[in-house]
Design a protein around this motif. Structure first.
Motif, PDB file in Angstrom:
ATOM      1  N   VAL A 124      40.383  53.569  37.358  1.00  0.00           N
ATOM      2  CA  VAL A 124      41.074  52.300  37.638  1.00  0.00           C
ATOM      3  C   VAL A 124      42.569  52.554  37.843  1.00  0.00           C
ATOM      4  O   VAL A 124      43.159  52.039  38.796  1.00  0.00           O
ATOM      5  CB  VAL A 124      40.837  51.291  36.482  1.00  0.00           C
ATOM      6  CG1 VAL A 124      41.656  50.020  36.717  1.00  0.00           C
ATOM      7  CG2 VAL A 124      39.353  50.960  36.343  1.00  0.00           C
ATOM      8  N   GLU A 125      43.157  53.384  36.974  1.00  0.00           N
ATOM      9  CA  GLU A 125      44.592  53.679  37.110  1.00  0.00           C
ATOM     10  C   GLU A 125      44.901  54.366  38.428  1.00  0.00           C
ATOM     11  O   GLU A 125      45.851  54.029  39.117  1.00  0.00           O
ATOM     12  CB  GLU A 125      45.044  54.599  35.964  1.00  0.00           C
ATOM     13  CG  GLU A 125      45.580  53.809  34.779  1.00  0.00           C
ATOM     14  CD  GLU A 125      45.883  54.734  33.598  1.00  0.00           C
ATOM     15  OE1 GLU A 125      46.584  55.755  33.822  1.00  0.00           O
ATOM     16  OE2 GLU A 125      45.405  54.445  32.487  1.00  0.00           O
ATOM     17  N   ASP A 126      44.039  55.319  38.755  1.00  0.00           N
ATOM     18  CA  ASP A 126      44.169  56.045  40.018  1.00  0.00           C
ATOM     19  C   ASP A 126      44.121  55.084  41.202  1.00  0.00           C
ATOM     20  O   ASP A 126      44.891  55.194  42.155  1.00  0.00           O
ATOM     21  CB  ASP A 126      43.037  57.075  40.106  1.00  0.00           C
ATOM     22  CG  ASP A 126      43.118  57.890  41.378  1.00  0.00           C
ATOM     23  OD1 ASP A 126      44.241  58.255  41.762  1.00  0.00           O
ATOM     24  OD2 ASP A 126      42.061  58.145  41.996  1.00  0.00           O
ATOM     25  N   PHE A 127      43.204  54.099  41.117  1.00  0.00           N
ATOM     26  CA  PHE A 127      43.055  53.117  42.186  1.00  0.00           C
ATOM     27  C   PHE A 127      44.341  52.301  42.353  1.00  0.00           C
ATOM     28  O   PHE A 127      44.833  52.110  43.469  1.00  0.00           O
ATOM     29  CB  PHE A 127      41.872  52.177  41.854  1.00  0.00           C
ATOM     30  CG  PHE A 127      41.646  51.098  42.879  1.00  0.00           C
ATOM     31  CD1 PHE A 127      40.858  51.351  44.013  1.00  0.00           C
ATOM     32  CD2 PHE A 127      42.206  49.824  42.739  1.00  0.00           C
ATOM     33  CE1 PHE A 127      40.646  50.358  44.943  1.00  0.00           C
ATOM     34  CE2 PHE A 127      41.988  48.837  43.686  1.00  0.00           C
ATOM     35  CZ  PHE A 127      41.199  49.106  44.793  1.00  0.00           C
ATOM     36  N   ILE A 128      44.895  51.852  41.203  1.00  0.00           N
ATOM     37  CA  ILE A 128      46.097  51.022  41.253  1.00  0.00           C
ATOM     38  C   ILE A 128      47.266  51.794  41.848  1.00  0.00           C
ATOM     39  O   ILE A 128      48.059  51.266  42.615  1.00  0.00           O
ATOM     40  CB  ILE A 128      46.436  50.481  39.832  1.00  0.00           C
ATOM     41  CG1 ILE A 128      45.324  49.504  39.376  1.00  0.00           C
ATOM     42  CG2 ILE A 128      47.792  49.761  39.828  1.00  0.00           C
ATOM     43  CD1 ILE A 128      45.366  49.151  37.907  1.00  0.00           C
ATOM     44  N   ALA A 129      47.347  53.080  41.486  1.00  0.00           N
ATOM     45  CA  ALA A 129      48.460  53.915  41.952  1.00  0.00           C
ATOM     46  C   ALA A 129      48.360  54.293  43.431  1.00  0.00           C
ATOM     47  O   ALA A 129      49.344  54.702  44.031  1.00  0.00           O
ATOM     48  CB  ALA A 129      48.531  55.182  41.101  1.00  0.00           C
ATOM     49  N   SER A 130      47.168  54.184  44.007  1.00  0.00           N
ATOM     50  CA  SER A 130      46.975  54.613  45.397  1.00  0.00           C
ATOM     51  C   SER A 130      47.517  53.589  46.395  1.00  0.00           C
ATOM     52  O   SER A 130      47.670  52.413  46.057  1.00  0.00           O
ATOM     53  CB  SER A 130      45.486  54.788  45.686  1.00  0.00           C
ATOM     54  OG  SER A 130      44.923  55.749  44.844  1.00  0.00           O
ATOM     55  N   ASP A 131      47.799  54.093  47.633  1.00  0.00           N
ATOM     56  CA  ASP A 131      48.208  53.117  48.653  1.00  0.00           C
ATOM     57  C   ASP A 131      46.970  52.449  49.258  1.00  0.00           C
ATOM     58  O   ASP A 131      45.832  52.833  48.983  1.00  0.00           O
ATOM     59  CB  ASP A 131      49.073  53.782  49.726  1.00  0.00           C
ATOM     60  CG  ASP A 131      48.323  54.823  50.518  1.00  0.00           C
ATOM     61  OD1 ASP A 131      47.133  54.579  50.827  1.00  0.00           O
ATOM     62  OD2 ASP A 131      48.919  55.880  50.812  1.00  0.00           O
TER      63      ASP A 131
ATOM     64  N   GLN B  69      37.272  41.779  44.158  1.00  0.00           N
ATOM     65  CA  GLN B  69      37.991  40.679  43.497  1.00  0.00           C
ATOM     66  C   GLN B  69      38.583  41.127  42.157  1.00  0.00           C
ATOM     67  O   GLN B  69      39.765  40.925  41.883  1.00  0.00           O
ATOM     68  CB  GLN B  69      36.995  39.540  43.298  1.00  0.00           C
ATOM     69  CG  GLN B  69      37.669  38.193  43.059  1.00  0.00           C
ATOM     70  CD  GLN B  69      36.618  37.148  42.699  1.00  0.00           C
ATOM     71  OE1 GLN B  69      35.418  37.317  42.979  1.00  0.00           O
ATOM     72  NE2 GLN B  69      37.053  36.077  42.068  1.00  0.00           N
ATOM     73  N   LYS B  70      37.755  41.791  41.348  1.00  0.00           N
ATOM     74  CA  LYS B  70      38.217  42.230  40.012  1.00  0.00           C
ATOM     75  C   LYS B  70      39.382  43.211  40.125  1.00  0.00           C
ATOM     76  O   LYS B  70      40.354  43.126  39.364  1.00  0.00           O
ATOM     77  CB  LYS B  70      37.077  42.918  39.255  1.00  0.00           C
ATOM     78  CG  LYS B  70      36.001  41.941  38.859  1.00  0.00           C
ATOM     79  CD  LYS B  70      35.638  42.063  37.383  1.00  0.00           C
ATOM     80  CE  LYS B  70      34.736  40.883  37.048  1.00  0.00           C
ATOM     81  NZ  LYS B  70      34.416  40.728  35.668  1.00  0.00           N
ATOM     82  N   LEU B  71      39.264  44.164  41.051  1.00  0.00           N
ATOM     83  CA  LEU B  71      40.323  45.173  41.189  1.00  0.00           C
ATOM     84  C   LEU B  71      41.614  44.535  41.686  1.00  0.00           C
ATOM     85  O   LEU B  71      42.713  44.885  41.229  1.00  0.00           O
ATOM     86  CB  LEU B  71      39.880  46.291  42.130  1.00  0.00           C
ATOM     87  CG  LEU B  71      38.824  47.247  41.539  1.00  0.00           C
ATOM     88  CD1 LEU B  71      38.255  48.162  42.614  1.00  0.00           C
ATOM     89  CD2 LEU B  71      39.400  48.082  40.390  1.00  0.00           C
ATOM     90  N   ASN B  72      41.493  43.584  42.598  1.00  0.00           N
ATOM     91  CA  ASN B  72      42.679  42.892  43.110  1.00  0.00           C
ATOM     92  C   ASN B  72      43.409  42.150  41.996  1.00  0.00           C
ATOM     93  O   ASN B  72      44.643  42.068  41.994  1.00  0.00           O
ATOM     94  CB  ASN B  72      42.290  41.908  44.222  1.00  0.00           C
ATOM     95  CG  ASN B  72      42.126  42.639  45.545  1.00  0.00           C
ATOM     96  OD1 ASN B  72      42.776  43.662  45.763  1.00  0.00           O
ATOM     97  ND2 ASN B  72      41.270  42.124  46.397  1.00  0.00           N
ATOM     98  N   GLU B  73      42.629  41.615  41.046  1.00  0.00           N
ATOM     99  CA  GLU B  73      43.240  40.904  39.918  1.00  0.00           C
ATOM    100  C   GLU B  73      44.103  41.847  39.073  1.00  0.00           C
ATOM    101  O   GLU B  73      45.057  41.421  38.439  1.00  0.00           O
ATOM    102  CB  GLU B  73      42.154  40.282  39.022  1.00  0.00           C
ATOM    103  CG  GLU B  73      41.557  39.016  39.619  1.00  0.00           C
ATOM    104  CD  GLU B  73      40.270  38.590  38.908  1.00  0.00           C
ATOM    105  OE1 GLU B  73      39.978  39.135  37.822  1.00  0.00           O
ATOM    106  OE2 GLU B  73      39.571  37.735  39.471  1.00  0.00           O
ATOM    107  N   LEU B  74      43.746  43.150  39.053  1.00  0.00           N
ATOM    108  CA  LEU B  74      44.474  44.126  38.249  1.00  0.00           C
ATOM    109  C   LEU B  74      45.761  44.599  38.912  1.00  0.00           C
ATOM    110  O   LEU B  74      46.643  45.168  38.271  1.00  0.00           O
ATOM    111  CB  LEU B  74      43.599  45.350  37.963  1.00  0.00           C
ATOM    112  CG  LEU B  74      42.328  45.100  37.151  1.00  0.00           C
ATOM    113  CD1 LEU B  74      41.485  46.351  37.079  1.00  0.00           C
ATOM    114  CD2 LEU B  74      42.677  44.639  35.725  1.00  0.00           C
ATOM    115  N   LEU B  75      45.884  44.387  40.206  1.00  0.00           N
ATOM    116  CA  LEU B  75      47.041  44.911  40.943  1.00  0.00           C
ATOM    117  C   LEU B  75      48.305  44.162  40.597  1.00  0.00           C
ATOM    118  O   LEU B  75      48.284  42.959  40.410  1.00  0.00           O
ATOM    119  CB  LEU B  75      46.787  44.835  42.453  1.00  0.00           C
ATOM    120  CG  LEU B  75      45.692  45.775  42.984  1.00  0.00           C
ATOM    121  CD1 LEU B  75      45.523  45.568  44.497  1.00  0.00           C
ATOM    122  CD2 LEU B  75      46.019  47.229  42.706  1.00  0.00           C
TER     123      LEU B  75
END
Lengths: 485, 95
Positions: free
Chosen positions: A438-445, A479-485
């Motif tokens: 999840v952290e890796d995903f948030i940090a990516s472009d 949707q869930k991942l977008n909420e974390l951004l």
């Protein structure tokens, strides 16, 4: 030099009558030798032929299907030659006045274009018996089985209008499609129900005069036909380029050994001394009979193809494949009607089902998965109960006779999970179990995130044992991942 | 019309009829006289006559497509010169 190939076909079609053309003996395939050869078929002295009405009607139906002139007065002739499988010493056939005159057959080529092949005529005749040269026979002898003697045939003779192997095969396939669609032939090539004689010649490209032709006889598959033509064209070109000339002759091609050889020179064999058969009167066909047969003529492949495109919104190609064979067309229509989804019905009939039938060497009429069963499964694909991947498992199980789609889905627990609450829980669990991802995903472009999404998808599908509805999971996950951004 | 000796020989071969040297001249003469008769018939004026291939104005009777013949192989093979396992046996055929 560039050479042009010129091909004409003579096609023997066994008519699907119950009895012989001139006797009331059965024509069924595979009987013990000589158990279906009666006194007429054996040419016993004193016997006389009586013409089978159904054979005449089938021949007329073919004529109507190709829009040909119907011979209202047709005459049988004797074609005289000696061979042990021809007990009378002549074949009863037609020459001067055949039952079907000039007609036309349209073929479709790979590039989508169509071409019209002219039919010179088609005539009624009897088949010969079968010679047996192998097996446990007395030394220096051959055996003769006369069960096939007298089986009704139509011989369809084309004009030399074909210019390539592709055209010849397309023409042969089209004839197969027509005669099976109108139900006058069972189309079983392996049983000899359709046999091809191929006339081939070559000429320098751009010239109009026909070269000397050879005839390769008795080819009983499209593959053998292709191979025989290819070899013969090559042989003729080599011969001419080496300064030789092509001799008019009859040739045989052995599909098993891939060897072609000359059978006999045509000049001698051609002296058949035809004359009108005194045992048979002219066959007179009334306008009423022709009209009756015309009205009863089943749907022709071309008309069916057009109807499939309009009724089921299929592509030209799909409609062509599904409509060419009457049994396949019938099967598809039941699947489409029962499933209410013609597009998926078309894909499965042409894809998975056709491949499975090919592998097993089965006809669609003997398919272990009936049209109704297949339709039942397509309903479950369409309502998202199962994914395409699961459907393959269900199909496999139906093929093995494990029941209908619903029973198999139930028994194997293949139900696709589409309950959004349950899916949301699985997604949440996977995200919680993989904080690093999840952290890796948030940090990516943004571009890389799309790829990383696949990693989560894999985990989720694994957690759901492949039963999660992928489209829904995708939506919830994004949707869930977008909420974390 | 004169029919040539070589034509008789060819016909004999095609018909699988053996005609020996002594009779071939006789056969040639007799067949020629049959053809003479045909020539004579052809001198008749038939301008106003429509051609027919049969003497009667009737057409071929057709039969319904029903199986009425049954297996009589044993009777037929009882009078055949040679049979084996249900097959009629003939001298080996070579294409």
């Amino acid at each position: 030099m560039n050479w042009e190939t010129v091909i004409g076909l003579e096609v023997h079609v066994q008519l699907a009558t119950k009895t012989k053309i001139f006797s009331a003996a059965s024509t069924s395939f595979g009987a013990e030798p000589n158990t279906q050869a009666c006194a007429i078929d054996l040419a016993m002295p004193g016997t006389l032929p009586v013409l089978n009405e159904q054979a005449v009607h089938y021949a007329i139906m073919f004529g109507l299907a190709i829009d040909a002139e119907i011979g209202k007065v047709s005459v049988f002739e004797r074609k005289n030659y000696f061979y042990p499988d021809l007990p009378k010493g002549y074949q009863t056939t037609q020459l001067e006045k055949p039952i079907v005159g000039r007609g036309e057959v349209a073929i479709q080529l790979g590039d989508g274009s169509t071409k019209s092949i002219r039919i010179h005529h088609a005539h009624l005749e009897e088949d010969a018996g079968k010679s047996v040269h192998e097996g446990n026979l007395p030394y220096g002898s051959s055996g003769v089985d006369l069960n096939r003697a007298g089986t009704p045939l139509i011989e369809i003779v084309s004009e030399p209008d074909m210019r390539s192997i592709e055209e010849a095969v397309a023409f042969a396939k089209k004839l197969h499609s027509i005669v099976t669609s109108i139900g006058i032939c069972d189309g079983e090539m392996s049983q000899g129900s359709m046999r091809f004689d191929v006339n081939v010649s070559v000429r320098p490209m751009g010239t109009t005069e026909l070269g000397t032709r050879t005839e390769t006889k008795n080819l009983n598959s499209y593959k053998f036909m292709e191979e025989a033509i290819e070899k013969e064209v090559e042989r003729q070109i080599d011969l001419i380029e080496d300064g030789g000339t092509v001799r008019q002759e009859t040739r045989l091609y052995n599909g098993d050994t891939k060897v072609a050889k000359a059978m006999r020179s045509k000049e001698e064999a051609n002296d058949y001394r035809y004359f009108p058969c005194p045992d048979l009167l002219p066959v007179i066909v009334s306008d009423e009979t022709i009209e009756k047969l015309r009205r009863a003529l089943p749907e022709l492949p071309d008309a069916r193809q057009t109807r499939f495109m309009e009724q089921y919104i299929l592509s030209n190609y799909d409609a062509g494949v599904l409509s060419s064979d009457a049994s396949t067309a019938h099967f598809f229509e039941i699947v489409a009607a029962n499933s209410g989804n013609p597009k998926i019905a078309a894909n499965w009939t042409m894809g998975e089902l056709s491949a499975a039938l090919n592998n097993a060497g089965l006809n669609i009429t003997d398919s272990p998965v009936s049209a109704e069963l297949l339709a039942g499964m397509i309903v479950r694909i369409a309502d998202n109960s199962i994914s395409g991947k699961m459907a393959k498992q269900v199909f496999e199980a139906m093929w093995q006779g494990e029941g209908n789609a619903d029973e198999i889905i139930e028994a194997k627990g293949l139900q696709q999970v589409s309950d959004s609450g349950a899916l949301a829980k699985i997604v949440a669990d996977v995200l919680e179990a993989n904080p690093a991802m999840v952290e890796d995903f948030i940090a990516s472009d943004e571009n890389k995130r799309k790829k990383k999404l696949g990693g989560f998808m894999g985990q989720i599908m694994k957690a759901s044992k492949g039963q999660a509805n992928p489209q829904q999971v995708n939506q919830i996950l994004s949707q869930k991942l977008n909420e974390l951004l | 019309m004169i029919i040539e000796r070589h034509e008789i020989e060819k016909l004999a071969t095609l018909s699988r009829i053996s005609i020996d040297e002594k009779t071939i001249t006789d056969v040639t003469e007799r067949l020629s006289s049959v053809l003479d008769l045909v020539d004579q018939l052809q001198t008749a004026n038939t301008d106003s006559v429509q051609g027919i291939s049969r003497p009667f104005q009737v057409s071929q009777r057709l039969r319904a497509d029903d199986i009425t013949e049954s297996n009589h192989r044993d009777e037929f093979q009882a009078i055949a010169p040679a049979t084996d396992n249900g097959l009629f046996i003939v001298p080996k055929m070579i294409d």
